[in-house]
Write a protein that holds these residues in place. Structure first.
Motif, mmCIF file in Angstrom:
data_model
loop_
_atom_site.group_PDB
_atom_site.id
_atom_site.type_symbol
_atom_site.label_atom_id
_atom_site.label_comp_id
_atom_site.label_asym_id
_atom_site.label_seq_id
_atom_site.Cartn_x
_atom_site.Cartn_y
_atom_site.Cartn_z
ATOM 1 N N ALA A 37 0.835 -1.208 0.000
ATOM 2 C CA ALA A 37 0.000 0.000 0.000
ATOM 3 C C ALA A 37 0.869 1.257 0.000
ATOM 4 O O ALA A 37 0.584 2.226 -0.720
ATOM 5 C CB ALA A 37 -0.931 -0.002 1.204
ATOM 6 N N ALA A 38 1.950 1.262 0.768
ATOM 7 C CA ALA A 38 2.853 2.416 0.807
ATOM 8 C C ALA A 38 3.521 2.625 -0.552
ATOM 9 O O ALA A 38 3.686 3.759 -1.005
ATOM 10 C CB ALA A 38 3.898 2.230 1.900
ATOM 11 N N HIS A 39 3.888 1.538 -1.216
ATOM 12 C CA HIS A 39 4.488 1.618 -2.551
ATOM 13 C C HIS A 39 3.503 2.215 -3.551
ATOM 14 O O HIS A 39 3.868 3.080 -4.353
ATOM 15 C CB HIS A 39 4.946 0.232 -3.005
ATOM 16 C CG HIS A 39 5.416 0.191 -4.420
ATOM 17 N ND1 HIS A 39 6.613 0.734 -4.824
ATOM 18 C CD2 HIS A 39 4.843 -0.335 -5.528
ATOM 19 C CE1 HIS A 39 6.758 0.545 -6.120
ATOM 20 N NE2 HIS A 39 5.703 -0.102 -6.577
ATOM 21 N N VAL A 40 2.256 1.774 -3.508
ATOM 22 C CA VAL A 40 1.223 2.304 -4.410
ATOM 23 C C VAL A 40 1.039 3.799 -4.173
ATOM 24 O O VAL A 40 0.976 4.584 -5.120
ATOM 25 C CB VAL A 40 -0.107 1.540 -4.232
ATOM 26 C CG1 VAL A 40 -1.246 2.241 -4.952
ATOM 27 C CG2 VAL A 40 0.031 0.103 -4.729
ATOM 28 N N ASP A 41 0.992 4.214 -2.911
ATOM 29 C CA ASP A 41 0.840 5.639 -2.582
ATOM 30 C C ASP A 41 2.067 6.448 -3.025
ATOM 31 O O ASP A 41 1.936 7.497 -3.648
ATOM 32 C CB ASP A 41 0.610 5.842 -1.090
ATOM 33 C CG ASP A 41 -0.765 5.405 -0.639
ATOM 34 O OD1 ASP A 41 -1.665 5.242 -1.497
ATOM 35 O OD2 ASP A 41 -0.943 5.212 0.581
ATOM 36 N N ALA A 42 3.258 5.966 -2.706
ATOM 37 C CA ALA A 42 4.486 6.701 -3.008
ATOM 38 C C ALA A 42 4.709 6.852 -4.509
ATOM 39 O O ALA A 42 5.191 7.877 -4.980
ATOM 40 C CB ALA A 42 5.685 6.014 -2.362
ATOM 41 N N LEU A 45 0.432 5.248 -8.025
ATOM 42 C CA LEU A 45 -0.055 4.273 -8.998
ATOM 43 C C LEU A 45 -1.574 4.257 -9.155
ATOM 44 O O LEU A 45 -2.078 3.749 -10.153
ATOM 45 C CB LEU A 45 0.431 2.870 -8.619
ATOM 46 C CG LEU A 45 1.940 2.686 -8.609
ATOM 47 C CD1 LEU A 45 2.299 1.289 -8.121
ATOM 48 C CD2 LEU A 45 2.522 2.939 -9.993
ATOM 49 N N ALA A 46 -2.310 4.806 -8.198
ATOM 50 C CA ALA A 46 -3.771 4.775 -8.274
ATOM 51 C C ALA A 46 -4.357 6.011 -8.946
ATOM 52 O O ALA A 46 -5.545 6.049 -9.233
ATOM 53 C CB ALA A 46 -4.360 4.619 -6.880
#
Length: 57
Positions: A37-42, A45-46
């Motif tokens: 989730a942190a990787h997606v936020d950083a 990606l969303a």
């Protein structure tokens, strides 16, 4: 293997593996869903994605 996000050894945690290929070879690995989730936020990606879309909306 090291976590794609934080660099820790994924085997020491509750790992999550992601694959972009039909044969299932891991493309990315994360310690747990928190690092995923942190990787997606950083990586933002969303942004610009949608689960449901209609031209009328």
């Amino acid at each position: 293997m090291d976590c794609t996000y934080c660099g820790c050894a994924v085997e020491a945690h509750d790992p999550v593996y992601l694959s972009t290929t039909p044969d299932g070879d891991p493309a990315s690995q994360f310690c747990n869903y928190g690092c995923l989730a942190a990787h997606v936020d950083a990586a933002d990606l969303a942004t610009g994605t949608a689960c449901n879309w209609s031209p009328a909306e």
